[in-house]
Design an enzyme around this catalytic site. Structure first.
Site: not given
Length: 294
Positions: A209-210, A234, A231-232, A181, A83-84
């Site tokens: 995202h986020g 946090t 995407n999960v 995010h 990721d990223h």
């Protein structure tokens, strides 16, 4: 399934069927096991993700070995995604180690530079049969060492998304549509109209995202409008850490990791099931297996 697979065909099928595949950022073996267990129980296709920080912390070879073991033991399709990442050398290292999907994030650069940097990754990733994800616009918030202040976040331009996909040949695209995010300070302001226009102009799966903290009705609306991957990150870390913290609050002298990892895994597993249900990919593993074996 027997082995890790590229997420490209999985996400294309999800786009056609209008559901999203959940992608979970994991940082420990226990988190990986909990996420996989939840996906198996819900018969859901799965994308495991690691941040650059986690790759540097654990090493790509250890991560790939754990993910490959999960893929051999599970009867669901599993992909492993970086990721990223902004570092071309690290992307190549992860592909060589066995990652089946990578994200080149050059969204902080000019459009032209984003295209150039993305093309460099596309060449090596396509040769290896690996999914390539890129980002347009800037998703705000914090992801590992990547920090984008609210005032610096910007939405993706639909026409630029179309042009970018045509010029780079990426497999999946993460357009900035107002998500962030981390945990939201208030209600997310998602540009649904912009998302609908982007989906109309591009033919590849889109990535949300986020995904931590977005209300369920907004997630479902995003999926309906073309988001094929959610995407999960946090929320998973918080559930894991809070469960461990509770153990120590109850028993400050606990020193057996096996004791406090049990509730941590349970918390991650429960949250994973919630997100799978939210994205609509529960029960879709058989469909994905058929798509990836054809």
């Amino acid at each position: 399934m027997g082995h890790l697979i590229s997420s490209t065909i999985m996400l294309q099928a999800a786009r056609e069927q209008r559901f999203a595949i959940t992608a979970f950022n994991v940082h420990t073996l226990e988190m990986l096991q909990a996420v996989v267990d939840a996906a198996v129980e819900m018969s859901a296709p799965l994308i495991l993700q690691t941040t650059v920080g986690t790759v540097n912390h654990l090493g790509p070879e250890y991560i790939v070995a754990a993910a490959q073991t999960a893929a051999k033991m599970a009867n669901i399709p599993i992909a492993l995604h970086l990721d990223h990442c902004t570092d071309y050398a690290l992307i190549v290292k992860c592909i060589r180690a066995g990652y089946t999907s990578v994200m080149i994030d050059a969204s902080m650069h000019t459009y032209e530079d984003n295209v150039r940097r993305t093309l460099e990754v596309v060449k090596v990733a396509q040769a290896a049969g690996v999914n390539i994800e890129a980002e347009l616009g800037k998703v705000g918030g914090v992801e590992d060492d990547l920090v984008v202040e609210d005032e610096d976040a910007r939405l993706a331009v639909p026409e630029e998304c179309q042009r970018f996909v045509e010029e780079t040949g990426v497999s999946t695209l993460a357009p900035a549509i107002g998500t962030a995010h981390g945990i939201y300070k208030g209600e997310p302001h998602i540009a649904f109209g912009r998302l609908e226009e982007i989906q109309r102009l591009v033919s590849i799966p889109l990535v949300l995202h986020g995904g931590s903290g977005i209300p369920e009705e907004q997630v479902k609306r995003c999926v309906k409008l073309g988001m094929s991957k959610m995407n999960v990150a946090t929320e998973l870390k918080i559930a894991f850490s809070n469960a461990i913290r509770t153990v120590f609050d109850t028993n400050p002298d606990e020193n057996d990791p096996r004791k406090y990892m049990v509730p941590a895994k349970a918390a991650v597993k429960a949250l994973t099931k919630e997100k799978i249900a939210m994205a609509g990919c529960g029960g879709k593993a058989e469909l994905m297996l058929a798509a990836t074996s054809s």
